[in-house]
Motif scaffolding. Structure first.
Motif, mmCIF file in Angstrom:
data_model
loop_
_atom_site.group_PDB
_atom_site.id
_atom_site.type_symbol
_atom_site.label_atom_id
_atom_site.label_comp_id
_atom_site.label_asym_id
_atom_site.label_seq_id
_atom_site.Cartn_x
_atom_site.Cartn_y
_atom_site.Cartn_z
ATOM 1 N N ALA A 8 15.843 47.220 13.966
ATOM 2 C CA ALA A 8 15.340 46.237 12.723
ATOM 3 C C ALA A 8 16.143 45.067 12.817
ATOM 4 O O ALA A 8 17.288 44.831 13.050
ATOM 5 N N LEU A 44 10.709 47.821 4.690
ATOM 6 C CA LEU A 44 11.137 48.644 5.904
ATOM 7 C C LEU A 44 11.637 50.087 5.419
ATOM 8 O O LEU A 44 11.448 51.059 6.090
ATOM 9 N N CYS A 194 12.649 41.371 9.607
ATOM 10 C CA CYS A 194 12.300 42.930 9.046
ATOM 11 C C CYS A 194 11.379 43.660 10.058
ATOM 12 O O CYS A 194 10.724 44.569 9.642
#
Length: 270
Positions: A8, A44, A194
């Motif tokens: 990420a 996320l 993200c």
């Protein structure tokens, strides 16, 4: 054996919308997330929590930069996991402008625990980037070295057993991570804030590892698809001769030497 690596990028940075942002860590180039970036990090985390239990990461390894730790925190909270810091996942700085000193290096896990109690300081960084900076080839070499040492180290430790791992890092480093794992050095990739990549590992008939991309820099879990601030190596600023523009060093470090960088654990010791 590590079977899945999720990667990420940190959320939207405050310095992109506020020229008066304040550094929490005291590092001049370590902006926190904007409120929008914190909302991205929460989305996320909720997405990762929604994955089947056997697909969720059981360990989070983050760059030591504040924005990455802020992005890691909601995932750690939702999955009840600690955060491990590794400088091998750090931001990319191009080579330091001659005469301006060394580039910044964030603090280590023990110092950052006061800001993020979720940090587990038992993990020592596998790799330290040079404070003299890196050209593009050196960044890819750093990431390749980090991956090689990291995977060996995690899989040979008897006190941990992680099949699924989450890295939280920065755009350039993430592109190099994906290129290294997929053995595609010229892979075209842009990485938004993200976004999440998922790479799956399998062994061939000879027992050699091969990584496949399940998804690359996916933003499907984010409600706002318009403000991702994606980045790719084609965005690098260069001089007229094609060389990457230097980053300026930290004032006051002009006389210092960078004598601690590269692998912090050697494969021969594993």
């Amino acid at each position: 054996m590590i079977e899945t690596i999720y990667i990420a990028r940190h959320g939207f940075r405050s310095n992109w919308v506020d020229s008066n942002w304040k550094s929490v860590t005291g590092l001049s180039r370590d902006p926190p997330l904007a409120a929008y970036g914190e909302a991205q990090a929460l989305e996320l985390a909720k997405y990762i929590q929604s994955l089947p239990k056997d697909k969720q990461p059981t360990a989070i390894f983050s760059s030591p930069y504040y924005r990455c730790l802020q992005t890691s925190r909601p995932v750690a909270e939702h999955l009840s996991l600690p955060i491990y810091i590794d400088h091998g996942l750090s931001e990319w700085y191009s080579t330091a402008l001659p005469g301006t000193g060394l580039l910044p290096r964030p603090k280590g896990a023990t110092d950052l625990q006061s800001l993020f109690p979720e940090i587990n300081a038992s993990w020592s960084s596998i790799w330290l980037p040079s404070r003299k900076g890196e050209d593009v080839e050196e960044l890819h070499a750093r990431v390749a070295g980090f991956l090689d040492h990291f995977i060996h180290h995690v899989e040979r430790r008897t006190d941990i057993n992680h099949k699924n791992i989450l890295f939280v890092s920065h755009a350039a480093t993430i592109i190099a991570l994906c290129r290294g794992l997929l053995a595609q050095p010229d892979l075209p990739l842009r990485v938004g804030c993200c976004t999440l990549s998922q790479l799956s590992r399998k062994l061939d008939a000879d027992g050699a590892s091969q990584w496949d991309a399940i998804s690359l820099a996916s933003s499907a879990h984010l409600s706002d698809q318009e403000t991702l601030r994606d980045w790719g190596f084609e965005d690098i600023q260069t001089h007229g001769n094609g060389k990457v523009i230097h980053d300026a060093g930290v004032p006051g470090t002009e006389g210092e030497e960078d004598d601690t960088f590269g692998p912090q654990i050697h494969l021969s010791m594993l």
